[in-house]
Design an enzyme around this catalytic site. Structure first.
Site, PDB file in Angstrom:
ATOM      1  N   CYS A  50       0.828  -1.211   0.000  1.00 20.15           N
ATOM      2  CA  CYS A  50       0.000   0.000   0.000  1.00 20.15           C
ATOM      3  C   CYS A  50       0.861   1.259   0.000  1.00 20.15           C
ATOM      4  CB  CYS A  50      -0.918  -0.032   1.218  1.00 20.15           C
ATOM      5  SG  CYS A  50      -1.948   1.421   1.355  1.00 20.15           S
ATOM      6  N   CYS A  55      -1.673   1.768  -2.976  1.00 24.05           N
ATOM      7  CA  CYS A  55      -2.632   2.858  -2.765  1.00 24.05           C
ATOM      8  C   CYS A  55      -2.013   4.248  -2.753  1.00 24.05           C
ATOM      9  CB  CYS A  55      -3.353   2.688  -1.419  1.00 24.05           C
ATOM     10  SG  CYS A  55      -3.398   1.039  -0.731  1.00 24.05           S
ATOM     11  N   LYS A  58      -0.066   5.463  -5.983  1.00 21.75           N
ATOM     12  CA  LYS A  58      -1.076   5.500  -7.042  1.00 21.75           C
ATOM     13  C   LYS A  58      -1.967   6.726  -6.917  1.00 21.75           C
ATOM     14  CE  LYS A  58      -4.954   3.706  -6.345  1.00 21.75           C
ATOM     15  NZ  LYS A  58      -5.857   2.654  -5.863  1.00 21.75           N
ATOM     16  N   TYR A 184      -9.309  -3.146 -11.399  1.00 24.04           N
ATOM     17  CA  TYR A 184      -9.213  -1.748 -10.991  1.00 24.04           C
ATOM     18  C   TYR A 184      -7.817  -1.170 -11.161  1.00 24.04           C
ATOM     19  CZ  TYR A 184      -7.085  -2.536  -6.322  1.00 24.04           C
ATOM     20  OH  TYR A 184      -6.236  -2.848  -5.293  1.00 24.04           O
ATOM     21  N   GLU A 188      -7.142   2.125 -13.378  1.00 23.60           N
ATOM     22  CA  GLU A 188      -6.588   3.323 -12.727  1.00 23.60           C
ATOM     23  C   GLU A 188      -5.329   3.810 -13.454  1.00 23.60           C
ATOM     24  OE1 GLU A 188      -8.048   2.729  -8.122  1.00 23.60           O
ATOM     25  OE2 GLU A 188      -6.153   1.824  -8.708  1.00 23.60           O
ATOM     26  N   HIS A 443     -27.058  21.521  -0.870  1.00 28.51           N
ATOM     27  CA  HIS A 443     -27.228  22.107  -2.199  1.00 28.51           C
ATOM     28  C   HIS A 443     -26.254  23.257  -2.413  1.00 28.51           C
ATOM     29  CE1 HIS A 443     -29.420  22.974  -5.857  1.00 28.51           C
ATOM     30  NE2 HIS A 443     -29.396  24.257  -5.521  1.00 28.51           N
ATOM     31  N   GLU A 448     -26.146  15.309  -3.287  1.00 29.78           N
ATOM     32  CA  GLU A 448     -27.552  15.457  -2.877  1.00 29.78           C
ATOM     33  C   GLU A 448     -28.471  14.575  -3.719  1.00 29.78           C
ATOM     34  OE1 GLU A 448     -29.499  19.287  -3.496  1.00 29.78           O
ATOM     35  OE2 GLU A 448     -28.041  19.798  -5.042  1.00 29.78           O
TER      36      GLU A 448
END
Ligand SMILES: Cc1cc2nc3c(=O)[nH]c(=O)nc-3n(C[C@H](O)[C@H](O)[C@H](O)COP(=O)(O)OP(=O)(O)OC[C@H]3O[C@@H](n4cnc5c(N)ncnc54)[C@H](O)[C@@H]3O)c2cc1C
Length: 462
Positions: A50, A55, A58, A184, A188, A443, A448
């Site tokens: 990682c 992670c 990356k 993934y 990525e 908002h 939302e």
């Protein structure tokens, strides 16, 4: 903890952890803080995959790659942007500095908790014995937290391609990149190289990228990724790779097509890292993929030998390895029962746009529940009304009509990972669609939309 009874064997350590990655460091640190005598062996880098080749670097590269679009958008927002130029050496070297800083933090974390760090490749010699660099240690318990490594299938020219372990430190930036894989990591990296300015082709042998994700998410994300400039070739398989006179690489496909590139990145899966570990000296069972089999206490078929994280397969994510490491340490040295809950684990793909998801896909929900309702919205985010980007956002809720529970939330769009983390709490807490509907939105945000979708998507419910 170690025994004081002289009739029983005494051990150098109560817990010997092999691998200072996400799971190993967490287990070591918590076990030591609970009073255990702990050592951790590491043969490459503190922090594991990682921190060093996963992670963290990356995500830094993803941030870097997003600037190209932001520069374009800035002009439409009134900025007189000077024409941007990307410098790979700056990014790579800044990344390396940050990783070194993190390696130091991991070292301090272990030292401050009195965990002995033993540098070198660890080999198990038997149920209670391990060796590192010619030194043998007697240990009461062994924890195998050795993670995984990239898997590249065999083909002619395999030695010419790059894996995710090497891609972070390329000596020069490639202008033509071919990424092989549909998971993934492949998706990525395709986004990273494309965003940084490389001509990027994504090659996958299946029908659609991102197997395992919700079908609407897969199809929508593939279209958006292509719209952003990555050329996706599905049902395509490379037969061989050769080096040309100008040092570039030529990939020849099974169907005879040829493609030239400066870099061919293979992100075609990962396998457990157990070679040279001495597993043959203990009764540790593994499945056909080499993943170590454990019970709910992370104990292997050899009493006193435990395993967790990527080496056991399962859900290969850092937060999962961390949670397992913590649970095991508390079980062994504080008597706490292990109740790992692998349901509703949120996850993100940091492609462009981001994907994030928690809970069941529509297909999984339809398999388990009789009456499933889908809420689906695709829209252009406010920012993109003048940014010049044609990018759209997708949000999807999967609801069980029987008890109104929200079973899954899926998003493709900017900051999807940041947004879904909060919804993961709601879904884990058992939130109903009625609760989603009664929640007031913030908002104007994209998020939302998750609390304003009122009309079920007109798809047949099985
Ligand atoms: C490119 C990439 C991107 C990723 N992105 C994400 C992400 O965005 N989010 C996420 O949650 N997860 C991500 N992951 C997955 C994540 O990195 C892993 O799930 C996690 O690191 C697993 O932790 P672990 O403790 O099981 O193993 P690792 O972190 O791999 O640690 C194992 C350690 O053991 C050491 N070791 C192995 N054998 C020996 C031995 N015999 N002796 C001594 N030391 C040994 C290794 O050197 C390594 O340091 C990514 C992975 C990759 C490859």
């Amino acid at each position: 903890m170690s025994t004081t009874d002289t009739t029983l064997p005494t051990y150098d350590y109560d817990l010997f952890v092999i691998g200072a990655g996400s799971g190993g460091v967490r287990a070591s640190r918590i076990a030591a803080s609970l009073g255990a005598r702990v050592a951790v062996a590491e043969d490459r880098y503190l922090g594991g995959t990682c921190v060093n080749v996963g992670c963290v670097p990356k995500k830094l590269y993803v941030y870097a790659s997003e600037f190209s679009e932001q520069y374009t958008a800035a002009v439409n927002f009134g900025w007189d942007a000077v024409s941007p130029k990307f410098n790979w050496d700056t990014l790579r070297d800044n990344k390396t500095r940050e990783i070194s800083r993190l390696n130091g933090i991991y070292e301090n974390l272990l030292n401050n908790n009195d965990v002995d760090i033993i540098e070198g490749h660890c080999r198990i010699l038997g149920p209670k014995k391990v060796a590192v660099g010619g030194k043998v240690y007697s240990v009461e318990r062994i924890l195998i937290a050795t993670g995984g490594r990239p898997f590249v299938p065999d083909f002619k020219g395999k030695e010419l391609v790059t894996s995710s372990d090497e891609v972070f430190d390329l000596p020069a930036f490639p202008t033509r990149v071919l990424v092989v894989g549909g998971g993934y990591i492949a998706v990525e990296f395709a986004g990273i190289f494309s965003g940084l300015g490389a001509d990027t082709q994504l090659v996958y042998r299946g029908e659609q990228i991102l197997r395992g994700f919700d079908e609407d998410v897969r199809n929508f994300a593939a279209a958006e990724i292509a719209e952003k400039g990555v050329t996706i070739h599905t049902q395509s398989d490379i037969y061989e790779v050769e080096k040309l006179a100008d040092n570039s690489l030529r990939a020849t496909f099974v169907d005879g097509r040829e493609m030239d590139a400066d870099l061919i990145l293979y992100a075609t899966g990962r396998v457990p890292r157990t070679e040279g570990l001495g597993l043959e000296t203990v009764n540790v069972e593994a499945n056909l993929k080499g993943q170590i089999l454990v019970n709910k206490h992370f104990e292997t078929s050899e009493p006193g030998v435990f395993a967790l994280g990527d080496v056991t397969g399962g859900i290969e994510l850092t937060p999962v390895a961390l949670a397992e490491g913590m649970a095991l340490a508390r079980y062994l040295f504080d008597g706490q029962e292990i109740n790992m809950d692998y349901d509703n684990i949120p996850t993100a793909v940091f492609c462009q746009p981001n994907i994030a998801t928690v809970g069941l896909s529509e297909a999984q929900a339809r398999e388990r529940f009789n009456d499933v309702e889908i809420y689906l919205s695709t829209f252009r985010a406010l920012k993109n009304t003048i940014s010049g980007s044609a990018q759209k956002t997708l949000m999807k809720l999967v609801v069980s009509r029987g008890d109104d529970k929200v079973l899954g939330a899926h998003m493709v769009g900017p900051d999807a990972g940041e947004i879904i983390q909060g919804f993961a709490i709601a879904i884990k807490a058992g939130a109903t669609k009625t609760i989603f509907d009664s929640t007031i939105g913030i908002h104007p945000t994209s998020a939302e939309e998750f609390v304003t979708m009122r009309t079920p998507h007109g798809r047949e419910s099985s």
